[in-house]
Design an enzyme around this catalytic site. Structure first.
Site, PDB file in Angstrom:
ATOM      1  N   ASN A  62       0.870  -1.182   0.000  1.00  0.00           N
ATOM      2  CA  ASN A  62       0.000   0.000   0.000  1.00  0.00           C
ATOM      3  C   ASN A  62       0.905   1.230   0.000  1.00  0.00           C
ATOM      4  O   ASN A  62       1.536   1.543   1.009  1.00  0.00           O
ATOM      5  CB  ASN A  62      -0.904  -0.009   1.227  1.00  0.00           C
ATOM      6  CG  ASN A  62      -1.769   1.238   1.334  1.00  0.00           C
ATOM      7  OD1 ASN A  62      -1.703   2.134   0.485  1.00  0.00           O
ATOM      8  ND2 ASN A  62      -2.579   1.306   2.378  1.00  0.00           N
ATOM      9  N   ASN A  89       4.077   5.170 -10.433  1.00  0.00           N
ATOM     10  CA  ASN A  89       2.932   5.197 -11.332  1.00  0.00           C
ATOM     11  C   ASN A  89       1.578   5.062 -10.642  1.00  0.00           C
ATOM     12  O   ASN A  89       0.561   5.489 -11.193  1.00  0.00           O
ATOM     13  CB  ASN A  89       3.098   4.064 -12.367  1.00  0.00           C
ATOM     14  CG  ASN A  89       1.860   3.846 -13.193  1.00  0.00           C
ATOM     15  OD1 ASN A  89       1.513   4.653 -14.048  1.00  0.00           O
ATOM     16  ND2 ASN A  89       1.168   2.731 -12.942  1.00  0.00           N
ATOM     17  N   SER A 150       3.047  12.171 -13.685  1.00  0.00           N
ATOM     18  CA  SER A 150       2.167  13.301 -13.415  1.00  0.00           C
ATOM     19  C   SER A 150       0.977  13.203 -14.376  1.00  0.00           C
ATOM     20  O   SER A 150       0.502  12.107 -14.656  1.00  0.00           O
ATOM     21  CB  SER A 150       2.927  14.622 -13.579  1.00  0.00           C
ATOM     22  OG  SER A 150       2.121  15.730 -13.282  1.00  0.00           O
ATOM     23  N   TYR A 163      -7.413  15.398  -8.004  1.00  0.00           N
ATOM     24  CA  TYR A 163      -6.469  14.782  -8.935  1.00  0.00           C
ATOM     25  C   TYR A 163      -5.481  15.814  -9.490  1.00  0.00           C
ATOM     26  O   TYR A 163      -4.272  15.573  -9.527  1.00  0.00           O
ATOM     27  CB  TYR A 163      -7.241  14.124 -10.073  1.00  0.00           C
ATOM     28  CG  TYR A 163      -6.399  13.309 -11.018  1.00  0.00           C
ATOM     29  CD1 TYR A 163      -5.971  12.031 -10.666  1.00  0.00           C
ATOM     30  CD2 TYR A 163      -6.040  13.803 -12.267  1.00  0.00           C
ATOM     31  CE1 TYR A 163      -5.203  11.267 -11.533  1.00  0.00           C
ATOM     32  CE2 TYR A 163      -5.278  13.051 -13.142  1.00  0.00           C
ATOM     33  CZ  TYR A 163      -4.862  11.781 -12.774  1.00  0.00           C
ATOM     34  OH  TYR A 163      -4.097  11.036 -13.641  1.00  0.00           O
ATOM     35  N   ALA A 165      -4.582  18.689  -8.185  1.00  0.00           N
ATOM     36  CA  ALA A 165      -3.674  19.125  -7.122  1.00  0.00           C
ATOM     37  C   ALA A 165      -2.581  18.090  -6.871  1.00  0.00           C
ATOM     38  O   ALA A 165      -1.410  18.432  -6.684  1.00  0.00           O
ATOM     39  CB  ALA A 165      -4.460  19.388  -5.839  1.00  0.00           C
ATOM     40  N   SER A 166      -2.962  16.819  -6.873  1.00  0.00           N
ATOM     41  CA  SER A 166      -1.975  15.768  -6.621  1.00  0.00           C
ATOM     42  C   SER A 166      -0.929  15.710  -7.730  1.00  0.00           C
ATOM     43  O   SER A 166       0.264  15.569  -7.468  1.00  0.00           O
ATOM     44  CB  SER A 166      -2.663  14.407  -6.462  1.00  0.00           C
ATOM     45  OG  SER A 166      -3.183  13.928  -7.689  1.00  0.00           O
ATOM     46  N   LYS A 167      -1.367  15.838  -8.983  1.00  0.00           N
ATOM     47  CA  LYS A 167      -0.439  15.730 -10.101  1.00  0.00           C
ATOM     48  C   LYS A 167       0.427  16.983 -10.247  1.00  0.00           C
ATOM     49  O   LYS A 167       1.569  16.900 -10.715  1.00  0.00           O
ATOM     50  CB  LYS A 167      -1.207  15.445 -11.394  1.00  0.00           C
ATOM     51  CG  LYS A 167      -1.876  14.072 -11.408  1.00  0.00           C
ATOM     52  CD  LYS A 167      -0.870  12.940 -11.190  1.00  0.00           C
ATOM     53  CE  LYS A 167      -1.498  11.572 -11.321  1.00  0.00           C
ATOM     54  NZ  LYS A 167      -0.526  10.466 -11.142  1.00  0.00           N
ATOM     55  N   ILE A 196      -4.726   8.844 -22.929  1.00  0.00           N
ATOM     56  CA  ILE A 196      -4.083   7.605 -23.369  1.00  0.00           C
ATOM     57  C   ILE A 196      -5.129   6.488 -23.447  1.00  0.00           C
ATOM     58  O   ILE A 196      -6.031   6.398 -22.617  1.00  0.00           O
ATOM     59  CB  ILE A 196      -2.955   7.188 -22.403  1.00  0.00           C
ATOM     60  CG1 ILE A 196      -1.986   8.363 -22.190  1.00  0.00           C
ATOM     61  CG2 ILE A 196      -2.226   5.958 -22.929  1.00  0.00           C
ATOM     62  CD1 ILE A 196      -1.270   8.831 -23.441  1.00  0.00           C
TER      63      ILE A 196
END
Length: 253
Positions: A62, A89, A150, A163, A165-167, A196
């Site tokens: 985890n 990833n 990212s 999402y 903000a995290s990237k 993708i």
């Protein structure tokens, strides 16, 4: 860095881009430590990589749990005799508008759990795995490479406060780590994929899929192998560090 015989850990390797990158590197002779909490998907990835006669092991870790990450990466280093590459990833999506109003009243909003779950995996997970892997690389005296995944959405995207903000955080950490870790021979770069053709995207309704393609100047989705080949480029070019590579067909948010 040569890919053949390099020891590579990949998080989120049980499906999608993680599996595609694992297969691409397995075919080129890498030794793989595949990480995921999806046991069935991880087993599939391992068996697929073994078709290339690759040395591959699976790890149920985890990435958002500090103890699990530190213990797991120590085990990887012990099993393989070191670690030269980490591909960060693993990620999740919990999309929602920040809030919705009707007749002047707030009727819905992004929950704290939606926010926190994405930050825990996509940002904290990258931090924990990056820290653990970089420590192994620095102590080895041989350096290594960390590649963070990212996203095009790091620039901001409707419905993706968490999402995006995290990237964006992943992109910022990439530059910071590259500057901090160069003294130990550790290079750090990131890939920001656009739209993708993963399994998840392929299951979208046709009209939604067409809308995504219209945002791409090349008028197609990217292929998973095109992200995997970018990983290979970063590994093999020893002068690449501190950069986020947009692989998006020209799309911009």
């Amino acid at each position: 860095m040569q890919i053949a015989d390099s020891i590579v850990a990949i998080t989120g390797a049980g499906q999608g881009l993680g599996r595609a990158m694992a297969l691409y590197l397995a075919e080129r002779g890498a030794r793989l430590a595949l990480i995921d909490v999806n046991a069935a998907g991880l087993e599939h990835s391992v068996s697929s990589c073994k078709k290339f006669a690759a040395e591959v092991r699976s790890y149920d870790i985890n990435v958002a749990n500090e103890e699990a990450v530190d213990t797991g990466f120590s085990q990887i280093a012990q099993d393989f005799g070191g670690l030269q590459v980490l591909i960060n990833n693993a990620g999740i999506m919990r999309d929602s508008m920040l809030l919705k109003c009707k007749e002047g009243k707030v009727t819905d909003r992004m929950s704290l759990s939606q926010w926190q779950s994405v930050i825990d995996v996509n940002l904290t997970g990258v931090f924990l795995c990056g820290r653990a892997a970089a420590g192994i690389m620095a102590e080895s005296g041989e350096g290594g490479v960390v590649i963070n995944i990212s996203s095009l959405s790091r620039a901001g995207n409707m419905g993706q406060t968490n999402y995006s903000a995290s990237k964006a955080g992943v992109a910022a950490m990439t530059v910071t780590w590259a500057r901090e870790l160069a003294r130990y021979g550790v290079r750090v770069a990131a890939i920001a994929p656009g739209f993708i053709g993963t399994e998840m995207v392929a299951q979208m309704r046709p009209e939604i899929l067409q809308g995504l393609v219209k945002q791409v100047p090349l008028r197609r989705l990217g292929e998973q192998e095109e992200i995997a080949s970018t990983v290979a480029f970063i590994l093999e070019n020893d002068f690449v560090t501190g950069r986020v590579l947009d692989i998006d067909g020209g799309a911009r948010i």
